[in-house]
Design an enzyme around this catalytic site. Structure first.
Site, PDB file in Angstrom:
ATOM      1  N   GLN A 101       1.004  -1.254   0.105  1.00 16.12           N
ATOM      2  CA  GLN A 101       0.166  -0.445   0.098  1.00 16.12           C
ATOM      3  C   GLN A 101       0.521   1.045   0.194  1.00 16.12           C
ATOM      4  O   GLN A 101       0.558   2.396  -0.147  1.00 16.12           O
ATOM      5  CB  GLN A 101      -0.577   0.377   1.580  1.00 16.12           C
ATOM      6  N   VAL A 103       3.241   4.160  -1.516  1.00 13.09           N
ATOM      7  CA  VAL A 103       3.930   4.544  -2.031  1.00 13.09           C
ATOM      8  C   VAL A 103       5.289   5.226  -2.247  1.00 13.09           C
ATOM      9  O   VAL A 103       6.078   5.946  -3.092  1.00 13.09           O
ATOM     10  CB  VAL A 103       2.871   5.943  -2.687  1.00 13.09           C
ATOM     11  N   ASP A 104       6.261   4.920  -1.498  1.00 10.66           N
ATOM     12  CA  ASP A 104       7.644   5.254  -1.029  1.00 10.66           C
ATOM     13  C   ASP A 104       8.448   4.566  -2.392  1.00 10.66           C
ATOM     14  O   ASP A 104       9.617   5.126  -2.147  1.00 10.66           O
ATOM     15  CB  ASP A 104       7.887   5.917   0.445  1.00 10.66           C
ATOM     16  N   HIS A 143      -1.166   1.624  -4.264  1.00  7.77           N
ATOM     17  CA  HIS A 143      -1.802   2.631  -4.625  1.00  7.77           C
ATOM     18  C   HIS A 143      -0.720   3.966  -4.910  1.00  7.77           C
ATOM     19  O   HIS A 143      -0.858   4.378  -4.978  1.00  7.77           O
ATOM     20  CB  HIS A 143      -1.578   3.190  -2.642  1.00  7.77           C
ATOM     21  N   CYS A 151       0.970  10.223 -17.091  1.00  8.05           N
ATOM     22  CA  CYS A 151       0.486  11.182 -18.234  1.00  8.05           C
ATOM     23  C   CYS A 151      -0.967  11.419 -18.004  1.00  8.05           C
ATOM     24  O   CYS A 151      -1.656  10.558 -17.809  1.00  8.05           O
ATOM     25  CB  CYS A 151       1.082  11.339 -19.555  1.00  8.05           C
ATOM     26  N   THR A 216       1.054  -3.158   8.309  1.00 10.20           N
ATOM     27  CA  THR A 216      -0.487  -2.564   7.655  1.00 10.20           C
ATOM     28  C   THR A 216      -1.444  -2.562   9.138  1.00 10.20           C
ATOM     29  O   THR A 216      -1.075  -3.859   9.994  1.00 10.20           O
ATOM     30  CB  THR A 216      -1.181  -2.932   6.673  1.00 10.20           C
ATOM     31  N   SER A 217      -2.055  -1.562   9.542  1.00 13.07           N
ATOM     32  CA  SER A 217      -3.575  -1.629  10.010  1.00 13.07           C
ATOM     33  C   SER A 217      -4.803  -2.150   9.796  1.00 13.07           C
ATOM     34  O   SER A 217      -5.294  -2.535  10.806  1.00 13.07           O
ATOM     35  CB  SER A 217      -4.257  -0.152  10.648  1.00 13.07           C
ATOM     36  N   ASN A 241       3.883  -7.483  13.261  1.00 14.08           N
ATOM     37  CA  ASN A 241       3.487  -5.799  13.092  1.00 14.08           C
ATOM     38  C   ASN A 241       3.357  -5.499  15.010  1.00 14.08           C
ATOM     39  O   ASN A 241       2.838  -6.734  15.575  1.00 14.08           O
ATOM     40  CB  ASN A 241       1.581  -5.630  13.535  1.00 14.08           C
ATOM     41  N   PRO A 242       4.251  -4.133  16.308  1.00 12.13           N
ATOM     42  CA  PRO A 242       3.669  -4.288  17.300  1.00 12.13           C
ATOM     43  C   PRO A 242       2.516  -4.113  18.244  1.00 12.13           C
ATOM     44  O   PRO A 242       2.250  -4.645  19.617  1.00 12.13           O
ATOM     45  CB  PRO A 242       4.526  -3.046  17.549  1.00 12.13           C
TER      46      PRO A 242
HETATM   47  N1  APR Z   1       6.589  -2.467  12.195  1.00 15.69           N
HETATM   48  C1  APR Z   1       6.121  -3.468  11.774  1.00 15.69           C
HETATM   49  N2  APR Z   1       4.661  -2.443  12.023  1.00 15.69           N
HETATM   50  C2  APR Z   1       5.099  -1.206  12.328  1.00 15.69           C
HETATM   51  C3  APR Z   1       6.282  -0.691  13.052  1.00 15.69           C
HETATM   52  C4  APR Z   1       7.320  -1.703  12.401  1.00 15.69           C
HETATM   53  N3  APR Z   1       8.414  -1.082  12.980  1.00 15.69           N
HETATM   54  N4  APR Z   1       5.716   0.915  13.402  1.00 15.69           N
HETATM   55  C5  APR Z   1       4.180   0.673  13.143  1.00 15.69           C
HETATM   56  N5  APR Z   1       3.857  -0.644  12.554  1.00 15.69           N
HETATM   57  C6  APR Z   1       2.943  -0.559  12.516  1.00 15.69           C
HETATM   58  C7  APR Z   1       1.052  -0.045  12.937  1.00 15.69           C
HETATM   59  O1  APR Z   1       1.368  -0.829  14.209  1.00 15.69           O
HETATM   60  C8  APR Z   1       0.934  -0.007  12.753  1.00 15.69           C
HETATM   61  O2  APR Z   1      -0.550  -1.026  12.542  1.00 15.69           O
HETATM   62  O3  APR Z   1       2.217  -0.637  10.920  1.00 15.69           O
HETATM   63  C9  APR Z   1       1.113  -0.303  10.914  1.00 15.69           C
HETATM   64  C10 APR Z   1       0.395   1.254   9.629  1.00 15.69           C
HETATM   65  O4  APR Z   1      -0.963   1.527  10.156  1.00 15.69           O
HETATM   66  P1  APR Z   1      -1.220   2.816   9.030  1.00 15.69           P
HETATM   67  O5  APR Z   1      -0.345   4.005   8.996  1.00 15.69           O
HETATM   68  O6  APR Z   1      -2.382   3.160   8.868  1.00 15.69           O
HETATM   69  O7  APR Z   1      -0.606   2.324   7.692  1.00 15.69           O
HETATM   70  P2  APR Z   1      -1.192   2.042   6.412  1.00 15.69           P
HETATM   71  O8  APR Z   1      -2.080   0.121   6.682  1.00 15.69           O
HETATM   72  O9  APR Z   1      -0.399   1.021   5.510  1.00 15.69           O
HETATM   73  O10 APR Z   1      -2.494   2.409   5.782  1.00 15.69           O
HETATM   74  C11 APR Z   1      -3.155   2.347   4.861  1.00 15.69           C
HETATM   75  O11 APR Z   1      -4.314   4.265   4.295  1.00 15.69           O
HETATM   76  O12 APR Z   1      -3.393   6.057   4.683  1.00 15.69           O
HETATM   77  C12 APR Z   1      -4.148   5.801   4.463  1.00 15.69           C
HETATM   78  O13 APR Z   1      -3.116   5.143   1.511  1.00 15.69           O
HETATM   79  C13 APR Z   1      -2.395   4.887   2.749  1.00 15.69           C
HETATM   80  O14 APR Z   1      -1.211   3.164   2.021  1.00 15.69           O
HETATM   81  C14 APR Z   1      -2.207   3.906   3.263  1.00 15.69           C
HETATM   82  C15 APR Z   1      -3.486   3.241   3.618  1.00 15.69           C
END
Ligand code: APR
Length: 269
Positions: A101, A103-104, A143, A151, A216-217, A241-242
């Site tokens: 997900q 985009v970096d 994403h 374009c 990912t959350s 995931n922590p």
């Molecule tokens: N290692 C593993 N997991 C981690 C770490 C780490 N070092 N640091 C944070 N996390 C976990 C957090 O606990 C959280 O559950 O990564 C997760 C990040 O969650 P989000 O910020 O919700 O990111 P993501 O799941 O990628 O969001 C999905 O939402 O904001 C939009 O389009 C955007 O692609 C993104 C999408």
């Protein structure tokens, strides 16, 4: 650790592995999140006001200025050991697919680094490294990719990490094929996810025996449904995931650790 050994054995014998990543895998690289990057100068805008096709139509210079700011911040970040471990796994395992997900572009940069290293290790043999050419094609960016431009008028698209001249509307990047405006190749609010990548992601997830979900959350759909597709197909989930997520109760193996620390141990091949 017994659980880690078990998960590694399951990965080794699995036919088909899908990896789903989110912002957490880039946290240890210091990548600012969508909202972190709206500090200072940009604090008066909400991302929902800038990351839309309407905003780009209204004021492409402003939108490019914000993306240029984010691209510069990301350019200062390096792939971390978690990205590197995933990249190496993709090269070694032609049956592995990465769905991200993020985009970096750090997964692609990690793959370039691994490719350079493996090519060096194998003394630059003319055959290259097996699986390497195909590994990039198995990174599905649901994403989009902030380091890619596309374009707005035709199908032209290209990775381009160079800074953008946002000094005036006339200096914005233009398509070399049709001269229309180029835009960041990311999915904006209100836009569809890339259909082909989405279809491949779900097909791979359904066929995979293991889905590794890292950083990912797991709340933003449809990406968050990718692991569910593996479960419906009879496969297992490994979560890194922590913090607990809605997927946690369904994970066979769960590692409440940082991905940069855990993934290199999990994916050691
Ligand atoms: N290692 C593993 N997991 C981690 C770490 C780490 N070092 N640091 C944070 N996390 C976990 C957090 O606990 C959280 O559950 O990564 C997760 C990040 O969650 P989000 O910020 O919700 O990111 P993501 O799941 O990628 O969001 C999905 O939402 O904001 C939009 O389009 C955007 O692609 C993104 C999408």
């Amino acid at each position: 650790m017994k659980r880690l050994a078990e998960a590694r054995a399951a990965l080794a014998s699995a036919r088909g592995v899908v990896i789903l990543t989110g912002a957490g895998v880039s946290a240890e690289s210091g990548v600012p999140t969508f909202r972190d990057s709206s500090e200072g100068l940009w604090s008066r805008y909400r991302p929902e006001e800038l990351a839309t096709p309407q905003a780009f139509r209204r004021d492409p210079r402003l939108v490019w200025e914000w993306y240029d700011h984010r691209r510069r911040a990301i350019s200062r970040c390096e792939p971390n050991p978690g990205h590197r471990a995933i990249a190496r796994f993709l090269v070694e395992r032609p049956d592995a697919v990465l769905v991200t997900q993020n985009v970096d572009g750090l997964h692609h940069r990690a793959l370039e680094m691994e490719t350079a290293m493996l090519t060096g290790e194998r003394d630059g043999s003319p055959e290259g490294t097996p699986g390497m050419d195909h590994a990039a094609a198995r990174i599905l960016t649901l994403h989009g990719d902030i380091m890619r431009v596309r374009c707005q008028g035709c199908s032209y698209t290209q990775i381009d990490r160079s800074p953008v001249d946002t000094s005036s509307a006339d200096s914005l990047p233009r398509c070399p094929e049709c001269d229309d405006l180029l835009r960041p190749a990311v999915v904006w609010f209100g836009e569809m996810l890339p259909e082909q990548a989405l279809t491949r992601a779900f097909e791979s997830a359904q066929d995979a025996e293991i889905c590794v979900v890292a950083g990912t959350s797991a709340v933003v759909h449809p990406a968050a449904s990718v692991p569910t597709a593996t479960l419906s197909g009879g496969g297992d989930l490994i979560e890194v995931n922590p913090v607990e997520t809605p997927l946690t109760p369904r994970a066979r193996w769960r590692f409440p650790e940082r991905s940069g620390e855990l993934l290199p141990r999990l994916f050691e091949v």
